[in-house]
Design an enzyme around this catalytic site. Structure first.
Site, PDB file in Angstrom:
ATOM      1  N   GLY A  18      28.357 -63.532  -0.496  1.00 36.28           N
ATOM      2  CA  GLY A  18      29.649 -62.839  -0.376  1.00 36.28           C
ATOM      3  C   GLY A  18      30.258 -62.531  -1.725  1.00 36.28           C
ATOM      4  O   GLY A  18      31.441 -62.789  -1.956  1.00 36.28           O
ATOM      5  N   TYR A 161      37.849 -71.779  12.466  1.00 37.94           N
ATOM      6  CA  TYR A 161      37.508 -71.550  11.050  1.00 37.94           C
ATOM      7  C   TYR A 161      37.701 -72.844  10.253  1.00 37.94           C
ATOM      8  O   TYR A 161      36.830 -73.263   9.487  1.00 37.94           O
ATOM      9  CB  TYR A 161      38.404 -70.429  10.511  1.00 37.94           C
ATOM     10  N   THR A 164      34.992 -75.328  10.890  1.00 34.27           N
ATOM     11  CA  THR A 164      33.702 -75.019  10.226  1.00 34.27           C
ATOM     12  C   THR A 164      33.752 -75.427   8.756  1.00 34.27           C
ATOM     13  O   THR A 164      32.762 -75.895   8.198  1.00 34.27           O
ATOM     14  CB  THR A 164      33.331 -73.523  10.317  1.00 34.27           C
ATOM     15  N   LYS A 165      34.922 -75.253   8.138  1.00 30.72           N
ATOM     16  CA  LYS A 165      35.043 -75.604   6.713  1.00 30.72           C
ATOM     17  C   LYS A 165      34.957 -77.125   6.539  1.00 30.72           C
ATOM     18  O   LYS A 165      34.334 -77.612   5.590  1.00 30.72           O
ATOM     19  CB  LYS A 165      36.360 -75.061   6.147  1.00 30.72           C
TER      20      LYS A 165
HETATM   21  P1  NAP Z   1      36.673 -61.682   1.184  1.00 30.91           P
HETATM   22  O1  NAP Z   1      37.503 -60.971   0.168  1.00 30.91           O
HETATM   23  O2  NAP Z   1      36.932 -61.425   2.625  1.00 30.91           O
HETATM   24  O3  NAP Z   1      35.120 -61.400   0.846  1.00 30.91           O
HETATM   25  C1  NAP Z   1      34.168 -61.949   1.669  1.00 30.91           C
HETATM   26  C2  NAP Z   1      32.788 -61.734   1.108  1.00 30.91           C
HETATM   27  O4  NAP Z   1      31.857 -62.315   2.040  1.00 30.91           O
HETATM   28  C3  NAP Z   1      32.434 -60.269   0.967  1.00 30.91           C
HETATM   29  O5  NAP Z   1      31.538 -60.096  -0.103  1.00 30.91           O
HETATM   30  C4  NAP Z   1      31.744 -59.988   2.300  1.00 30.91           C
HETATM   31  O6  NAP Z   1      30.828 -58.920   2.238  1.00 30.91           O
HETATM   32  C5  NAP Z   1      30.982 -61.297   2.509  1.00 30.91           C
HETATM   33  N1  NAP Z   1      30.656 -61.501   3.908  1.00 30.91           N
HETATM   34  C6  NAP Z   1      31.505 -61.647   4.941  1.00 30.91           C
HETATM   35  N2  NAP Z   1      30.822 -61.755   6.096  1.00 30.91           N
HETATM   36  C7  NAP Z   1      29.511 -61.683   5.773  1.00 30.91           C
HETATM   37  C8  NAP Z   1      28.310 -61.716   6.529  1.00 30.91           C
HETATM   38  N3  NAP Z   1      28.303 -61.824   7.847  1.00 30.91           N
HETATM   39  N4  NAP Z   1      27.136 -61.610   5.864  1.00 30.91           N
HETATM   40  C9  NAP Z   1      27.118 -61.453   4.535  1.00 30.91           C
HETATM   41  N5  NAP Z   1      28.217 -61.415   3.762  1.00 30.91           N
HETATM   42  C10 NAP Z   1      29.396 -61.513   4.379  1.00 30.91           C
HETATM   43  O7  NAP Z   1      36.752 -63.251   1.033  1.00 30.91           O
HETATM   44  P2  NAP Z   1      37.542 -64.156  -0.044  1.00 30.91           P
HETATM   45  O8  NAP Z   1      38.984 -64.120   0.280  1.00 30.91           O
HETATM   46  O9  NAP Z   1      37.084 -63.825  -1.409  1.00 30.91           O
HETATM   47  O10 NAP Z   1      37.018 -65.605   0.392  1.00 30.91           O
HETATM   48  C11 NAP Z   1      35.860 -66.178  -0.181  1.00 30.91           C
HETATM   49  C12 NAP Z   1      35.696 -67.585   0.334  1.00 30.91           C
HETATM   50  O11 NAP Z   1      36.879 -68.333   0.068  1.00 30.91           O
HETATM   51  C13 NAP Z   1      35.471 -67.673   1.838  1.00 30.91           C
HETATM   52  O12 NAP Z   1      34.568 -68.719   2.118  1.00 30.91           O
HETATM   53  C14 NAP Z   1      36.828 -68.039   2.385  1.00 30.91           C
HETATM   54  O13 NAP Z   1      36.732 -68.738   3.612  1.00 30.91           O
HETATM   55  C15 NAP Z   1      37.351 -68.922   1.265  1.00 30.91           C
HETATM   56  N6  NAP Z   1      38.808 -68.969   1.231  1.00 30.91           N
HETATM   57  C16 NAP Z   1      39.544 -67.880   0.914  1.00 30.91           C
HETATM   58  C17 NAP Z   1      40.920 -67.976   0.870  1.00 30.91           C
HETATM   59  C18 NAP Z   1      41.797 -66.814   0.510  1.00 30.91           C
HETATM   60  O14 NAP Z   1      43.029 -66.951   0.574  1.00 30.91           O
HETATM   61  N7  NAP Z   1      41.266 -65.669   0.114  1.00 30.91           N
HETATM   62  C19 NAP Z   1      41.540 -69.197   1.186  1.00 30.91           C
HETATM   63  C20 NAP Z   1      40.765 -70.288   1.519  1.00 30.91           C
HETATM   64  C21 NAP Z   1      39.386 -70.168   1.527  1.00 30.91           C
HETATM   65  P3  NAP Z   1      31.000 -57.551   3.076  1.00 30.91           P
HETATM   66  O15 NAP Z   1      31.435 -56.548   2.069  1.00 30.91           O
HETATM   67  O16 NAP Z   1      29.634 -57.313   3.628  1.00 30.91           O
HETATM   68  O17 NAP Z   1      32.037 -57.788   4.120  1.00 30.91           O
END
Ligand code: NAP
Length: 256
Positions: A18, A161, A164-165
């Protein structure tokens, strides 16, 4: 490897799932800037290649795009094997891609439940089953799971969610102990509210978003780079004696 710089990743190969955008992209960028060869990953091949090309331009090392949808059974294994056959090595794995369905617990259907389990847990299991034996053979490895503040402060609309975390952290702690003697560290980084595409909907409601910021002791959202810098610590030689840690990067949101 540069012995005078404990954050140097020259000669190391990393898979960041991701990493086309958001936190994963910031982590991939930090690794490339420190000299690692990085497998940039998302669902679509074209998008992964575009992101890899952009990242390759910021650092001295290589970046290649891998488009694999982790929702498919066996996809984590296929992705990891493809990275290994492309680069011939895999030293660092960051399990960052995740699925998040924001709905009341009682409304989550079986498909939405399975979808979150598949990407957030099964893919992690599949990727690590391939990667860990290779790291153990090499006598060096870094695994970083990306969790969430939801592990300790679960939101009612993110119950599955959050579960799972928490399960992923439990797996990380188990593996940390099993592989510590093989030169491998396994840690979890748990972000709070980080300013990425994922929160675009939340942000579009300005009043609610302002209220949300007020409950964060730091009174602001974090930036993706603020997750990437601690990730670099945990994935570089600098973090060699840190394993089984669950690092909250959340501006204090987990505090009671
Ligand atoms: P994001 O902006 O939504 O980006 C998600 C990334 O994961 C993208 O590159 C997306 O690619 C990829 N992805 C999603 N579903 C996928 C799939 N089925 N197969 C392959 N790739 C997939 O996420 P983020 O906010 O940066 O979050 C990153 C991590 O931090 C996650 O684990 C999230 O749970 C955790 N997190 C985030 C926050 C927050 O506030 N942002 C808070 C707590 C935890 P595509 O372009 O293909 O969609």
């Amino acid at each position: 490897m540069n012995a005078s710089d404990p954050f140097d990743l020259t000669g190391r190969t990393a898979l960041v799932t991701g990493s086309s955008r958001g936190i994963g992209r910031a982590i991939a960028q930090a690794f490339v800037q420190r000299g690692a060869t990085v497998a940039v990953h998302c669902r679509a091949q074209e998008e992964a290649e575009e992101a890899a090309d952009e990242l390759a331009s910021v650092g001295p090392a290589r970046a290649r795009g891998f488009g694999v949808d982790l929702a498919e059974k066996g996809a984590g294994r296929r992705l990891t094997e493809a990275v290994l056959s492309t680069f011939g090595a895999l030293d660092i794995v960051v399990l960052n891609a995740s699925a998040q369905v924001r709905r009341p617990f009682i409304e989550i259907d079986a498909d939405e439940f399975a979808f979150q389990i598949d990407i957030n847990l099964r893919a992690t299991f599949e990727i690590l089953q391939v990667a860990l034996p290779r790291m153990a053979d090499a006598g060096w490895g870094r695994v970083l799971t990306i969790g969430s503040v939801q592990q300790v402060r679960p939101n009612a609309k993110l119950a599955v969610y959050a579960a799972t975390k928490s399960a992923q952290v439990n797996l990380a702690l188990n593996l940390a102990k099993q592989y510590a003697g093989r030169g491998i560290t396994v840690n979890n980084l748990a972000p709070g509210l980080i300013d990425t595409d994922r929160n675009a909907d939340l942000k579009s409601n300005e009043v609610a978003y302002r209220q949300l910021l007020q409950i964060i002791p730091a009174q602001r959202a974090g930036q993706p780079e603020e997750c990437a810098w601690p990730a670099l610590l945990l994935c570089s030689p600098a973090g060699g004696y840190i394993t089984g840690a669950d690092l909250l990067v959340d501006g204090g949101l987990h505090l009671p």
